[in-house]
Scaffold this motif. Structure first.
Motif, short mmCIF file in Angstrom:
data_model
loop_
_atom_site.label_atom_id
_atom_site.label_comp_id
_atom_site.label_asym_id
_atom_site.label_seq_id
_atom_site.Cartn_x
_atom_site.Cartn_y
_atom_site.Cartn_z
N HIS A 266 0.82 -1.21 0.00
CA HIS A 266 0.00 0.00 0.00
C HIS A 266 0.86 1.27 0.00
O HIS A 266 0.40 2.34 -0.44
CB HIS A 266 -0.93 0.02 1.21
N GLY A 267 2.06 1.16 0.53
CA GLY A 267 2.93 2.34 0.55
C GLY A 267 2.43 3.39 1.53
O GLY A 267 1.86 3.07 2.57
N GLY A 268 2.59 4.65 1.17
CA GLY A 268 2.28 5.75 2.08
C GLY A 268 0.84 5.78 2.55
O GLY A 268 0.56 6.09 3.71
N ILE A 269 -0.09 5.42 1.66
CA ILE A 269 -1.49 5.48 2.06
C ILE A 269 -1.81 4.49 3.18
O ILE A 269 -2.74 4.67 3.97
CB ILE A 269 -2.42 5.23 0.84
N GLY A 270 -1.02 3.42 3.26
CA GLY A 270 -1.23 2.43 4.30
C GLY A 270 -0.93 2.94 5.70
O GLY A 270 -1.34 2.32 6.69
N PHE A 271 -0.23 4.06 5.80
CA PHE A 271 0.12 4.63 7.09
C PHE A 271 -0.89 5.68 7.55
O PHE A 271 -0.81 6.17 8.66
CB PHE A 271 1.50 5.29 7.02
N THR A 272 -1.81 6.05 6.68
CA THR A 272 -2.72 7.15 7.01
C THR A 272 -3.87 6.67 7.87
O THR A 272 -4.31 5.52 7.78
CB THR A 272 -3.28 7.79 5.73
N TRP A 273 -4.39 7.59 8.69
CA TRP A 273 -5.51 7.27 9.58
C TRP A 273 -6.78 6.98 8.78
O TRP A 273 -7.61 6.15 9.18
CB TRP A 273 -5.75 8.44 10.53
N GLU A 274 -6.92 7.64 7.63
CA GLU A 274 -8.15 7.50 6.86
C GLU A 274 -8.29 6.14 6.19
O GLU A 274 -9.40 5.68 5.92
CB GLU A 274 -8.22 8.60 5.79
N HIS A 275 -7.19 5.47 5.92
CA HIS A 275 -7.24 4.17 5.26
C HIS A 275 -7.39 3.06 6.30
O HIS A 275 -6.79 3.12 7.38
CB HIS A 275 -5.97 3.95 4.42
#
Length: 364
Positions: free
Chosen positions: A321-330
């Motif tokens: 997932h890369g960077g998006i995998g670290f976000t609260w929204e995902h």
């Protein structure tokens, strides 16, 4: 090799459809921010309309009389949906404890209430700052001490407690859990609440024979561990599904990243780990239902396999997932946290392998 029937497939489809409505991401995020950690109305619907709480409770106690294999299907689907509920503590752990204890009167009292969804039960095993001791007086038994990492301990109606006695470890039931000093613990996975409990001359009654608590607990843990393994399989399957879907739609260099060999290899490894865990959990469930002597060993194999799979599949999900995998929204981080927590909830993979070595030696 045990094979699932059409009825099992129908059970899975029914539970998945229910959870799609009652445990979607928005609901999970809302419930994880509450102190109770689950929705009481959903809990009641699960009992009244689906009969999930009583699925494996004997018919004489108001249940349906099915086995661990059927409960595993339910747990897999709950693991996929990150279901916020006291199902693991109450149905998968407390119920086997009551059945293994041989306390017929207590089982007749509590199990029908669990089946109808009117009572939740937590199990408190790990001592906190003070060892938990049970003492007998003229009026019965009292508990003093503390427990920590009690799954759903802050919301449970009743608590089964492992305590020291002159006869050896014993199990005791605290009927009025609300009277305890209960402190919610800040843990990595807030979709599964844990609490610290304090006992000060707390009235309790023995569960089964006093002094047989550890033996009963060990026997019940075979079932509980097997069911947690099934939940973990569902979590792994959902992480794999999310990752493959993302690899199909995420483009780099005008191509889906799923077309790159390195990503293909990672997804393949995730699939292999998930399938190994699925097989191990299924074998353990069938052994428990059959009363196989190998059930304790197979439950440890399932626990070790699913612990490893949770860690590896979760890490590879985040990597792809890369960077998006670290976000609260995902939602990826919600599954990552559940994976990290469940992989160590009742022992790490190395601890399970140590137990496998001991059990294998004992059966030679």
């Amino acid at each position: 090799m045990f094979e699932l029937s059409r009825e099992h497939d129908e059970l899975r489809a029914t539970v998945r459809k229910f959870l799609a409505r009652r445990s979607e991401e928005g609901t999970v995020r809302r419930l994880m921010e509450t102190s109770q950690g689950y929705d009481e109305q959903t809990w009641q619907v699960m009992a009244a309309q689906l009969g999930l709480q009583g699925l494996a409770i004997p018919e004489e106690h108001g249940g349906s009389g099915f086995g661990v294999v059927e409960l595993q299907i339910v747990m897999e689907e709950m693991g996929r949906a990150l279901m916020c509920s006291p199902f693991l503590a109450t149905v998968c752990w407390a119920v086997p404890l009551l059945l293994e204890s041989g306390d017929a009167a207590l089982a007749a009292e509590l199990l029908p209430a669990v089946a109808e969804g009117s009572v939740t039960v937590a199990v408190a095993v790990q001592d906190g700052e003070r060892a938990t001791v049970a003492q007998r007086d003229d009026d019965g038994w009292t508990l003093d001490g503390s427990k920590r990492f009690v799954v759903d301990g802050a919301s449970a109606d009743r608590v089964v407690v492992l305590a020291r006695t002159p006869e050896g470890p014993g199990l005791f039931l605290v009927d009025d859990a609300a009277s305890l000093v209960r402190t919610a613990m800040t843990t990595l996975d807030q979709t599964r609440k844990q609490a610290a409990l304090s006992f000060e001359q707390t009235r309790a009654r023995p569960v089964g024979d006093v002094g047989a608590g550890q033996t009963v607990l060990d026997a019940a843990m075979v079932t509980a561990r097997t069911l947690l393994a099934a939940e973990s399989v569902g979590t792994c399957a959902r992480m794999l599904e999310m990752t493959v879907n993302y690899a199909k739609i995420r483009h780099q260099f005008d191509r889906p990243i799923g077309s790159f060999q390195a990503v293909k290899h990672l997804c393949t490894r995730m699939l292999i780990d998930t399938e190994l865990a699925t097989s191990a959990a299924g074998a353990a469930g069938a052994a428990v239902d059959a009363g196989d002597d190998a059930a304790p060993l197979l439950s440890r194999v399932a626990a070790a396999a699913t612990s490893d799979a949770l860690e590896s599949v979760a890490a590879e999900m985040i990597e792809i997932h890369g960077g998006i995998g670290f976000t609260w929204e995902h939602p990826a981080h919600l599954y990552y946290k559940r994976a990290a927590s469940s992989a160590r909830l009742w022992g790490s993979s190395s601890e399970h392998r140590s137990a496998i070595f001991d059990l294998a030696g004992a059966t030679k």
